[in-house]
Design a protein around this motif. Sequence first.
Motif, PDB file in Angstrom:
ATOM      1  N   ILE A 176       0.841  -1.202   0.000  1.00 42.66           N
ATOM      2  CA  ILE A 176       0.000   0.000   0.000  1.00 42.66           C
ATOM      3  C   ILE A 176       0.873   1.247   0.000  1.00 42.66           C
ATOM      4  CG2 ILE A 176      -1.635   1.333   1.408  1.00 42.66           C
ATOM      5  CD1 ILE A 176      -2.835  -1.507   2.158  1.00 42.66           C
ATOM      6  N   GLU A 177       1.986   1.193   0.706  1.00 43.14           N
ATOM      7  CA  GLU A 177       2.925   2.326   0.691  1.00 43.14           C
ATOM      8  C   GLU A 177       3.483   2.535  -0.715  1.00 43.14           C
ATOM      9  OE1 GLU A 177       4.946   5.602   1.726  1.00 43.14           O
ATOM     10  OE2 GLU A 177       3.449   4.596   2.945  1.00 43.14           O
ATOM     11  N   LEU A 178       3.785   1.444  -1.413  1.00 43.62           N
ATOM     12  CA  LEU A 178       4.236   1.554  -2.803  1.00 43.62           C
ATOM     13  C   LEU A 178       3.146   2.153  -3.697  1.00 43.62           C
ATOM     14  CD1 LEU A 178       6.102  -1.863  -3.253  1.00 43.62           C
ATOM     15  CD2 LEU A 178       7.131   0.403  -3.042  1.00 43.62           C
ATOM     16  N   LEU A 179       1.902   1.745  -3.454  1.00 40.11           N
ATOM     17  CA  LEU A 179       0.780   2.302  -4.203  1.00 40.11           C
ATOM     18  C   LEU A 179       0.680   3.814  -3.973  1.00 40.11           C
ATOM     19  CD1 LEU A 179      -1.937   2.106  -5.784  1.00 40.11           C
ATOM     20  CD2 LEU A 179      -3.022   1.512  -3.628  1.00 40.11           C
ATOM     21  N   LEU A 180       0.817   4.228  -2.724  1.00 39.30           N
ATOM     22  CA  LEU A 180       0.753   5.661  -2.408  1.00 39.30           C
ATOM     23  C   LEU A 180       1.896   6.427  -3.072  1.00 39.30           C
ATOM     24  CD1 LEU A 180      -0.265   5.687   1.359  1.00 39.30           C
ATOM     25  CD2 LEU A 180      -1.610   6.455  -0.586  1.00 39.30           C
ATOM     26  N   GLN A 181       3.069   5.840  -3.067  1.00 36.00           N
ATOM     27  CA  GLN A 181       4.201   6.508  -3.725  1.00 36.00           C
ATOM     28  C   GLN A 181       3.941   6.654  -5.222  1.00 36.00           C
ATOM     29  OE1 GLN A 181       6.596   8.113  -2.210  1.00 36.00           O
ATOM     30  NE2 GLN A 181       5.689   7.440  -0.282  1.00 36.00           N
ATOM     31  N   GLY A 182       3.234   5.691  -5.795  1.00 35.60           N
ATOM     32  CA  GLY A 182       2.887   5.761  -7.213  1.00 35.60           C
ATOM     33  C   GLY A 182       1.912   6.890  -7.538  1.00 35.60           C
ATOM     34  N   LEU A 183       1.158   7.330  -6.524  1.00 35.23           N
ATOM     35  CA  LEU A 183       0.225   8.444  -6.716  1.00 35.23           C
ATOM     36  C   LEU A 183       0.911   9.803  -6.681  1.00 35.23           C
ATOM     37  CD1 LEU A 183      -2.780   7.451  -4.387  1.00 35.23           C
ATOM     38  CD2 LEU A 183      -2.686   7.273  -6.867  1.00 35.23           C
ATOM     39  N   ARG A 184       2.127   9.821  -6.125  1.00 38.30           N
ATOM     40  CA  ARG A 184       2.804  11.103  -5.904  1.00 38.30           C
ATOM     41  C   ARG A 184       3.040  11.848  -7.202  1.00 38.30           C
ATOM     42  NH1 ARG A 184       4.860  12.046  -0.574  1.00 38.30           N
ATOM     43  NH2 ARG A 184       4.826  14.186  -1.323  1.00 38.30           N
TER      44      ARG A 184
END
Length: 198
Positions: free
Chosen positions: A185-193
């Motif tokens: 989920i942290e990787l997913l959030l970083q992908g939104l940045r």
Amino acid sequence: MSAESPTGKASARTKRADAVRNQQTLLSAAAKVFVTSGVDAPIRQIAAEAGVGMGTIYRHFPTRADLVTAVYRHQIEACAEAGPSLLAGADSPFEALRQWIDLFVDFLVTKHGLADALQSDSSRFAALHTYFLDRLEPVCAQLLDAAVDAGDIQPGTQPVELMRGIGNLCIGRDSDPRYDPRRLIELLLQGLRQPRPV
């Protein structure tokens, strides 16, 4: 009107407020136990966490399905109310979104096993799912919009996409202790940045 009437009314209101507070404490304790031990956790474990007798739990929630449903609704409300508070208090809209997603993941972990706990009551499950979307989708949208407006994330992510994606990443946590959905989920959030100019 007698002199005791106002006092009696105040006392009844106080008792009702105490009962609501006690029920909220019980639901918070049950949610905490469900996160660590699943919705099939022994009632005595929930009672110990809440600091009440088992009879108190059964008095409020005669069946496990009643308890699980109440915990589910309680967590939906907590998650919905947390969004605006986090947005007001976090260092950035992105940080508010991250903190809200952390609460959302706790909620989703509790949700696993819900269908089994409700057994054949598909109408109850459907009503809860509708309630879930009605309450949480607008909160997620508010957080996403604020993060986009602040330039923290790229535009275009729909709230239901993000919520479903996070939900899908949480599947499998119960069956494999090596799997940690929060890392993905942290990787997913970083992908939104939003990419920062160099």
